[in-house]
Design an enzyme around this catalytic site. Sequence first.
Site, PDB file in Angstrom:
ATOM      1  N   ASP A  96       0.856  -1.180   0.000  1.00 51.77           N
ATOM      2  CA  ASP A  96       0.000   0.000   0.000  1.00 51.77           C
ATOM      3  C   ASP A  96       0.895   1.234   0.000  1.00 51.77           C
ATOM      4  O   ASP A  96       2.114   1.125   0.165  1.00 51.77           O
ATOM      5  CB  ASP A  96      -0.988  -0.010   1.167  1.00 51.77           C
ATOM      6  CG  ASP A  96      -0.316  -0.088   2.525  1.00 51.77           C
ATOM      7  OD1 ASP A  96       0.899  -0.368   2.592  1.00 51.77           O
ATOM      8  OD2 ASP A  96      -1.002   0.132   3.528  1.00 51.77           O
ATOM      9  N   TYR A 142       3.022   4.669   0.819  1.00 52.33           N
ATOM     10  CA  TYR A 142       3.752   5.117   1.997  1.00 52.33           C
ATOM     11  C   TYR A 142       2.815   5.922   2.895  1.00 52.33           C
ATOM     12  O   TYR A 142       2.123   6.823   2.416  1.00 52.33           O
ATOM     13  CB  TYR A 142       4.943   5.986   1.603  1.00 52.33           C
ATOM     14  CG  TYR A 142       6.022   5.259   0.835  1.00 52.33           C
ATOM     15  CD1 TYR A 142       6.641   4.124   1.353  1.00 52.33           C
ATOM     16  CD2 TYR A 142       6.452   5.725  -0.416  1.00 52.33           C
ATOM     17  CE1 TYR A 142       7.643   3.471   0.654  1.00 52.33           C
ATOM     18  CE2 TYR A 142       7.457   5.081  -1.123  1.00 52.33           C
ATOM     19  CZ  TYR A 142       8.045   3.949  -0.582  1.00 52.33           C
ATOM     20  OH  TYR A 142       9.042   3.299  -1.278  1.00 52.33           O
ATOM     21  N   PHE A 150       6.333   1.930  -4.471  1.00 54.46           N
ATOM     22  CA  PHE A 150       7.719   2.101  -4.040  1.00 54.46           C
ATOM     23  C   PHE A 150       8.297   3.472  -4.372  1.00 54.46           C
ATOM     24  O   PHE A 150       9.349   3.842  -3.853  1.00 54.46           O
ATOM     25  CB  PHE A 150       8.634   1.005  -4.624  1.00 54.46           C
ATOM     26  CG  PHE A 150       8.295  -0.371  -4.148  1.00 54.46           C
ATOM     27  CD1 PHE A 150       8.564  -0.756  -2.844  1.00 54.46           C
ATOM     28  CD2 PHE A 150       7.680  -1.284  -4.993  1.00 54.46           C
ATOM     29  CE1 PHE A 150       8.235  -2.028  -2.390  1.00 54.46           C
ATOM     30  CE2 PHE A 150       7.357  -2.565  -4.552  1.00 54.46           C
ATOM     31  CZ  PHE A 150       7.632  -2.933  -3.250  1.00 54.46           C
ATOM     32  N   HIS A 210      10.331  -9.374   0.420  1.00 54.27           N
ATOM     33  CA  HIS A 210      10.048  -7.946   0.261  1.00 54.27           C
ATOM     34  C   HIS A 210      11.304  -7.137   0.609  1.00 54.27           C
ATOM     35  O   HIS A 210      12.100  -7.556   1.456  1.00 54.27           O
ATOM     36  CB  HIS A 210       8.896  -7.559   1.200  1.00 54.27           C
ATOM     37  CG  HIS A 210       8.317  -6.215   0.928  1.00 54.27           C
ATOM     38  ND1 HIS A 210       8.843  -5.042   1.443  1.00 54.27           N
ATOM     39  CD2 HIS A 210       7.238  -5.854   0.190  1.00 54.27           C
ATOM     40  CE1 HIS A 210       8.116  -4.027   1.026  1.00 54.27           C
ATOM     41  NE2 HIS A 210       7.139  -4.487   0.265  1.00 54.27           N
TER      42      HIS A 210
END
Length: 223
Positions: free
Chosen positions: A63, A65, A76, A183
């Site tokens: 989701d 930031y 990202f 991740h």
Amino acid sequence: MTLLPHSGLGAWAALPFFEQRLPQIEARLESEERPFLPPAPQVFAALERSQPDDVEVVILGQDPYPTPGHAHGFAFSAAADVRPLPRSLANIYKEMQADLGVCPDTADLRFLADQGVLLLNTVLSVPAGDAGGHRLLGWQDLTSQVLQRLSDRPRAYLLWGAQAQKAAAGVDPADNLKLASAHPSPLSARRGFFGSRPFSRTNVWLQANDRNAINWANQRGKL
């Protein structure tokens, strides 16, 4: 007037999500007392910038930031002036530097979208300061429909973390490149993200399939 403007979606606008599911999500967001991120006009920015037929690579995030001023609608990625880099992005750049010998100068990854990289979060909004706070709104329906729309031809999928891998479970590895790893967050990057070389491996596959390599760092030099 809709809460989340989406007039620039182009071909994505035909997905059933926008008529069948989005109104319910908007109603939930309208009742949300906390501010949410990214700003409403940027919620669908990744889809607006990368039309289906232009997509060569898919990177699925979780989701946005949750820090105000960071999220701008691309997984990202963050605004160019964000310092220090978000921690997951810093680890992405560390791996890119190890893999290619270069990495971008800023947190802004929108240049990748212009090369056919869809930077899509599986959840498109987040309450400020509450990571994962909107994971139950139903955004995952959109992710499923996007991936189904992209099943018309082979593409590369960079799947970092269990959430991305679950979302793309239906992507056929026989037809597509599926690169799955841990991740890049500080909690998991050393469990398989570092050393996975996703950027060079993606470019090898793209070129083997007569497609252009991605300039991952937006710089001259190694791709």
